[in-house]
Design a protein around this motif. Sequence first.
Motif, PDB file in Angstrom:
ATOM      1  N   CYS B  57      -1.610 -17.897   3.536  1.00  0.00           N
ATOM      2  CA  CYS B  57      -0.476 -18.058   2.876  1.00  0.00           C
ATOM      3  C   CYS B  57      -0.257 -16.418   2.388  1.00  0.00           C
ATOM      4  CB  CYS B  57      -1.141 -18.513   1.267  1.00  0.00           C
ATOM      5  SG  CYS B  57      -2.326 -17.786   0.414  1.00  0.00           S
ATOM      6  N   GLY B  58      -0.941 -15.424   3.003  1.00  0.00           N
ATOM      7  CA  GLY B  58      -0.393 -14.230   2.601  1.00  0.00           C
ATOM      8  C   GLY B  58      -1.550 -13.289   1.972  1.00  0.00           C
ATOM      9  N   LYS B  59      -2.752 -13.710   1.793  1.00  0.00           N
ATOM     10  CA  LYS B  59      -3.733 -12.909   1.174  1.00  0.00           C
ATOM     11  C   LYS B  59      -4.005 -11.861   1.922  1.00  0.00           C
ATOM     12  CE  LYS B  59      -6.868 -16.438   1.454  1.00  0.00           C
ATOM     13  NZ  LYS B  59      -6.163 -17.685   1.880  1.00  0.00           N
ATOM     14  N   THR B  60      -3.979 -11.680   2.982  1.00  0.00           N
ATOM     15  CA  THR B  60      -4.797 -10.647   3.854  1.00  0.00           C
ATOM     16  C   THR B  60      -3.334  -9.528   3.723  1.00  0.00           C
ATOM     17  OG1 THR B  60      -6.140 -11.773   5.283  1.00  0.00           O
ATOM     18  CG2 THR B  60      -5.560  -9.683   6.007  1.00  0.00           C
ATOM     19  N   THR B  61      -2.070 -10.131   3.819  1.00  0.00           N
ATOM     20  CA  THR B  61      -0.884  -9.063   3.689  1.00  0.00           C
ATOM     21  C   THR B  61      -0.921  -8.595   2.498  1.00  0.00           C
ATOM     22  OG1 THR B  61       0.325 -11.031   5.039  1.00  0.00           O
ATOM     23  CG2 THR B  61       1.694  -9.242   3.980  1.00  0.00           C
ATOM     24  N   THR B  62      -1.321  -9.112   1.432  1.00  0.00           N
ATOM     25  CA  THR B  62      -1.494  -8.706  -0.080  1.00  0.00           C
ATOM     26  C   THR B  62      -2.494  -7.403   0.099  1.00  0.00           C
ATOM     27  OG1 THR B  62      -0.781 -10.868  -0.902  1.00  0.00           O
ATOM     28  CG2 THR B  62      -1.554  -8.979  -2.557  1.00  0.00           C
ATOM     29  N   LEU B  63      -3.508  -7.627   0.552  1.00  0.00           N
ATOM     30  CA  LEU B  63      -4.444  -6.569   0.533  1.00  0.00           C
ATOM     31  C   LEU B  63      -4.035  -5.385   1.425  1.00  0.00           C
ATOM     32  CD1 LEU B  63      -7.960  -8.452   1.062  1.00  0.00           C
ATOM     33  CD2 LEU B  63      -6.934  -7.802  -1.020  1.00  0.00           C
ATOM     34  N   GLY B  64      -3.551  -5.584   2.624  1.00  0.00           N
ATOM     35  CA  GLY B  64      -2.963  -4.663   3.342  1.00  0.00           C
ATOM     36  C   GLY B  64      -1.852  -3.661   2.438  1.00  0.00           C
ATOM     37  N   ILE B  65      -0.914  -4.485   1.558  1.00  0.00           N
ATOM     38  CA  ILE B  65      -0.175  -3.425   0.732  1.00  0.00           C
ATOM     39  C   ILE B  65      -1.048  -2.573  -0.213  1.00  0.00           C
ATOM     40  CG2 ILE B  65       1.430  -3.807  -1.094  1.00  0.00           C
ATOM     41  CD1 ILE B  65       2.718  -6.192   0.588  1.00  0.00           C
ATOM     42  N   LEU B  66      -2.094  -3.406  -0.606  1.00  0.00           N
ATOM     43  CA  LEU B  66      -2.857  -2.676  -1.835  1.00  0.00           C
ATOM     44  C   LEU B  66      -3.619  -1.568  -1.267  1.00  0.00           C
ATOM     45  CD1 LEU B  66      -3.960  -5.759  -4.013  1.00  0.00           C
ATOM     46  CD2 LEU B  66      -1.899  -4.255  -4.314  1.00  0.00           C
ATOM     47  N   LEU B  67      -3.962  -1.832  -0.049  1.00  0.00           N
ATOM     48  CA  LEU B  67      -4.772  -0.673   0.609  1.00  0.00           C
ATOM     49  C   LEU B  67      -4.163   0.524   1.272  1.00  0.00           C
ATOM     50  CD1 LEU B  67      -7.267  -2.794   2.768  1.00  0.00           C
ATOM     51  CD2 LEU B  67      -7.800  -1.409   0.551  1.00  0.00           C
ATOM     52  N   GLY B  68      -2.499   0.244   0.959  1.00  0.00           N
ATOM     53  CA  GLY B  68      -1.863   1.260   1.444  1.00  0.00           C
ATOM     54  C   GLY B  68      -1.486   1.302   3.108  1.00  0.00           C
ATOM     55  N   LEU B  69      -1.808   0.394   3.719  1.00  0.00           N
ATOM     56  CA  LEU B  69      -1.480   0.241   4.980  1.00  0.00           C
ATOM     57  C   LEU B  69      -0.138  -0.436   5.510  1.00  0.00           C
ATOM     58  CD1 LEU B  69      -4.946  -1.645   5.855  1.00  0.00           C
ATOM     59  CD2 LEU B  69      -4.175   0.844   6.398  1.00  0.00           C
ATOM     60  N   ASP B  70       0.640  -0.933   4.478  1.00  0.00           N
ATOM     61  CA  ASP B  70       1.789  -1.512   4.545  1.00  0.00           C
ATOM     62  C   ASP B  70       2.778  -1.138   3.267  1.00  0.00           C
ATOM     63  OD1 ASP B  70       3.895  -3.154   4.786  1.00  0.00           O
ATOM     64  OD2 ASP B  70       2.941  -4.890   5.443  1.00  0.00           O
ATOM     65  N   SER B  71       3.722  -0.430   3.771  1.00  0.00           N
ATOM     66  CA  SER B  71       4.716   0.011   2.591  1.00  0.00           C
ATOM     67  C   SER B  71       5.947  -0.632   2.583  1.00  0.00           C
ATOM     68  CB  SER B  71       5.048   1.418   2.670  1.00  0.00           C
ATOM     69  OG  SER B  71       5.223   2.222   3.939  1.00  0.00           O
ATOM     70  N   ASP B  72       6.089  -1.740   3.638  1.00  0.00           N
ATOM     71  CA  ASP B  72       7.105  -2.255   4.033  1.00  0.00           C
ATOM     72  C   ASP B  72       7.615  -3.541   3.107  1.00  0.00           C
ATOM     73  OD1 ASP B  72       9.903  -3.169   5.244  1.00  0.00           O
ATOM     74  OD2 ASP B  72       8.875  -4.176   6.726  1.00  0.00           O
ATOM     75  N   TYR B  73       7.789  -3.243   1.572  1.00  0.00           N
ATOM     76  CA  TYR B  73       7.931  -4.487   0.974  1.00  0.00           C
ATOM     77  C   TYR B  73       8.751  -4.150  -0.240  1.00  0.00           C
ATOM     78  CZ  TYR B  73       4.501  -1.830  -2.103  1.00  0.00           C
ATOM     79  OH  TYR B  73       3.979  -0.897  -2.747  1.00  0.00           O
ATOM     80  N   ALA B  74       9.223  -5.159  -1.016  1.00  0.00           N
ATOM     81  CA  ALA B  74       9.943  -4.707  -2.211  1.00  0.00           C
ATOM     82  C   ALA B  74       9.088  -5.121  -3.403  1.00  0.00           C
ATOM     83  CB  ALA B  74      11.190  -5.972  -2.269  1.00  0.00           C
ATOM     84  N   GLY B  75       9.020  -4.171  -4.215  1.00  0.00           N
ATOM     85  CA  GLY B  75       8.135  -4.129  -5.642  1.00  0.00           C
ATOM     86  C   GLY B  75       7.528  -3.241  -5.786  1.00  0.00           C
ATOM     87  N   ALA B  76       6.219  -3.238  -6.616  1.00  0.00           N
ATOM     88  CA  ALA B  76       5.899  -2.121  -7.212  1.00  0.00           C
ATOM     89  C   ALA B  76       4.578  -2.288  -7.557  1.00  0.00           C
ATOM     90  CB  ALA B  76       6.326  -1.451  -8.439  1.00  0.00           C
ATOM     91  N   ILE B  77       3.540  -1.474  -7.052  1.00  0.00           N
ATOM     92  CA  ILE B  77       1.985  -1.687  -7.473  1.00  0.00           C
ATOM     93  C   ILE B  77       1.426  -0.493  -8.123  1.00  0.00           C
ATOM     94  CG2 ILE B  77       1.613  -3.166  -5.398  1.00  0.00           C
ATOM     95  CD1 ILE B  77       0.272  -0.682  -3.946  1.00  0.00           C
ATOM     96  N   ASP B  78       0.524  -0.752  -8.935  1.00  0.00           N
ATOM     97  CA  ASP B  78       0.046   0.391  -9.931  1.00  0.00           C
ATOM     98  C   ASP B  78      -0.231   1.465  -8.956  1.00  0.00           C
ATOM     99  OD1 ASP B  78      -1.594  -0.406 -12.725  1.00  0.00           O
ATOM    100  OD2 ASP B  78      -1.742   1.724 -11.912  1.00  0.00           O
ATOM    101  N   PRO B  79       0.042   2.657  -9.618  1.00  0.00           N
ATOM    102  CA  PRO B  79      -0.234   4.083  -8.851  1.00  0.00           C
ATOM    103  C   PRO B  79      -1.761   4.207  -8.800  1.00  0.00           C
ATOM    104  CG  PRO B  79       0.822   4.415 -10.910  1.00  0.00           C
ATOM    105  CD  PRO B  79       0.927   2.901 -10.776  1.00  0.00           C
ATOM    106  N   ALA B  80      -2.652   3.644  -9.638  1.00  0.00           N
ATOM    107  CA  ALA B  80      -3.963   3.728  -9.525  1.00  0.00           C
ATOM    108  C   ALA B  80      -4.428   3.301  -8.062  1.00  0.00           C
ATOM    109  CB  ALA B  80      -4.663   2.774 -10.653  1.00  0.00           C
ATOM    110  N   PHE B  81      -3.951   2.420  -7.419  1.00  0.00           N
ATOM    111  CA  PHE B  81      -4.215   1.886  -6.104  1.00  0.00           C
ATOM    112  C   PHE B  81      -4.226   3.406  -5.267  1.00  0.00           C
ATOM    113  CE2 PHE B  81      -3.315  -2.228  -7.733  1.00  0.00           C
ATOM    114  CZ  PHE B  81      -4.707  -3.034  -7.366  1.00  0.00           C
ATOM    115  N   ALA B  82      -3.193   4.080  -5.086  1.00  0.00           N
ATOM    116  CA  ALA B  82      -3.031   5.245  -4.510  1.00  0.00           C
ATOM    117  C   ALA B  82      -3.951   6.252  -5.038  1.00  0.00           C
ATOM    118  CB  ALA B  82      -1.610   5.495  -4.326  1.00  0.00           C
ATOM    119  N   ALA B  83      -4.199   6.566  -6.071  1.00  0.00           N
ATOM    120  CA  ALA B  83      -4.784   7.442  -6.825  1.00  0.00           C
ATOM    121  C   ALA B  83      -6.357   7.329  -6.712  1.00  0.00           C
ATOM    122  CB  ALA B  83      -4.328   7.626  -8.194  1.00  0.00           C
TER     123      ALA B  83
END
Lengths: 259, 253
Positions: B57-83
Motif C-alpha cells: 500500500c506504500g508504507k515503505t515508500t512513505t518511510l523513504g520520503i521521511l528518511l530523505g531518500l525520495d524528494s519526488d513527491y507533492a506535500g510537506a513533511i516536518d523539518p524535524a525529520f531533516a534536522a
Amino acid sequence: MEPDATGTSGLSPRTARAISIAGFFALWWLASLAMGPRLCPDPLSVIAFLGKETVSGELPYHLAITLARVAAAFVIAMAIGTATGLFMGRSTAGNLLLEPWIILLLNAPALVIIVLAYIWIGLVDSAAILAVALNKIPNVAVTIREGARAMNPDYFEMARVFRFSRTRTLRHVTLPQLQPYIAAAARSGLALIWKIVLVVELLGRPNGVGFQIHLYFQTFDVRAILAYTIAFAAIMLAIEYLVVQPVEKRAYRWRPRPA
Amino acid sequence: MDVPVSQRMNIEGELLSVDIAAKAFAAASGEPVAVLKDLSFKLPAGRFTCMIGPSGCGKTTTLGILLGLDSDYAGAIDPAFAASRIGAVFQEPRLLPWRTVEDNVRLALPDAMAGRDLAHLFDQVGLAEFRNALPAELSLGMARRAALARAFAIEPEILVLDEPFVSLDEATANRLRDRLVSLLAERPATVLMVTHNIREAVRLADHLLILSDRPAHCVEAVDVDLAPAARTGEPAEAFIRELENRHPGLVLL
C-alpha cells in the motif's frame, strides 16, 4: 584462474605450475631442433645470453625503463579510466556525453594514437606514456561502467540515511562493490599496456625493451630477441603471482567460502 | 514553536506532522501510478507509532520520503525529520558484507561519536561475541540485531523501522521485540515502525496509524491505551477485533 583447486586431482598448485613451465621449455627445445639455431636458438644459449646481458647491465637498464613506462601508463589509465567509468555508470547525462568519445578511442588503432602523440607532443617520454594510457583508458572505463551499473542501491540508501561523508561512501560502499571490476580491468590492462609500450618504444624511444628488440631485429639476432622477451615475461609472471593474485585473495576475504 | 526543530522530537506532547498530497511512480508502460494520496498523520514525539496497512500500500515508500531518500513527491513533511539524527532499520539488514559487524556499526557513527565504547550496546543486542564476524557468518536474526545496534549506536532522535521482524520464526521475533523495548527504555526516541502484523503493533506501539489500500491515505489514527500486561492475550485480542470490525480488509489477522 583457480590455484586452490587441489584435492580432487591430487595435483598441488606448485607442481601444476612447474609442469606447465617445463612443458613450455620442452616445446621450445623441440622447435629449436626443427628450425636450427639461427631461426630458433635453444633455451640454454638464450639463457646464457640473458646472463651475459644481465652482468653487463644492459638488460636491467632497458628492462627498468620499460617497467617504469608500464607502471606510469598503468597508474594513469586505471585512475582516469575508473573515474570516467564510475561517472558514466552513475550519471545518465555523463554516459551520453562521454560515450561517443569512449567508442572513438576504443576503436582508434593503437598505432594512430601513438603516431599522433609523437607528432603533436614530440619524441618524449610523456608522449609515449600518454599514448599508451589513451589506448587503455576506454577499456577500463567500459569495464568500470558495468560495475557501477551493477552496484546495489540499497547500500547507498543506507549510507545516505546514516549520513556517510563522500569519502566514507567511496571507500566503504562504492570501491568494495567495484573491486571485482577493478581487478578485471587491472589484469587485462597490464597485459595490454606492456604490449603497447614495446610498440611505442620501437617507434620513438632510444631505450627500453621495445627499442632493443627493434635493434636486434635489424641484425637478425633471434637469440637476443628471445632473451629480452623471456626476461620480460618472467617479470610479468612474477607480478601476476606475487602481486596481483595475493592482492585479489586479500580483497575477497569477506566472501563466504563454500564449506 | 520556539523550540529548535532538532530538539522537538524529544519533547513530550510535540507532534511531527506529515502531509504527502501525492506520490506516484512511473509504471513500466510509462503511465504514472499513484502510490500515496492525501496521506497525512502526526507522530507524537518520544512515543512509539506503528503504521499498519495492506502489503503493497506504500508504507515503505512513505518511510523513504521521511528518511530523505525520495524528494519526488507533492506535500510537506516536518523539518524535524531533516534536522534530527535518524536511525533506520531496513527490511533487509543492509549490512556491508565486506566489513565486520563492529565496522558496520562504527561506520554509521557521526564524527562526534567516533571511537565511542560500544561494548554495552553489543551486549544488549547479544552480539558481544560476534563483533568481528562478517555479515555472511550471521543468521538473519543476528543480522537484524546488528542492524538494530547500528541504528541505536548513533543515539537517534527519530528511529524508523521497516518491518524489522518479518521472516523470523515467532520465538526469535519475540526475543528481538523484547530487545527493542529494552533498548528504547534506556534510550527513548520518536519511533515509527511499519508492519503488517497487527499483534506486533498492539504489543509495541503507543499509537497506531491505519493505512488504506493503494493509493494510501490514513484512515484512522488510534492510541493504544493498554497496560503492558494487557498487550498480549485476551485484552489485546479484544482491541484487535474491534479494530478489525471497524476496518475490515485493512486490519488482517
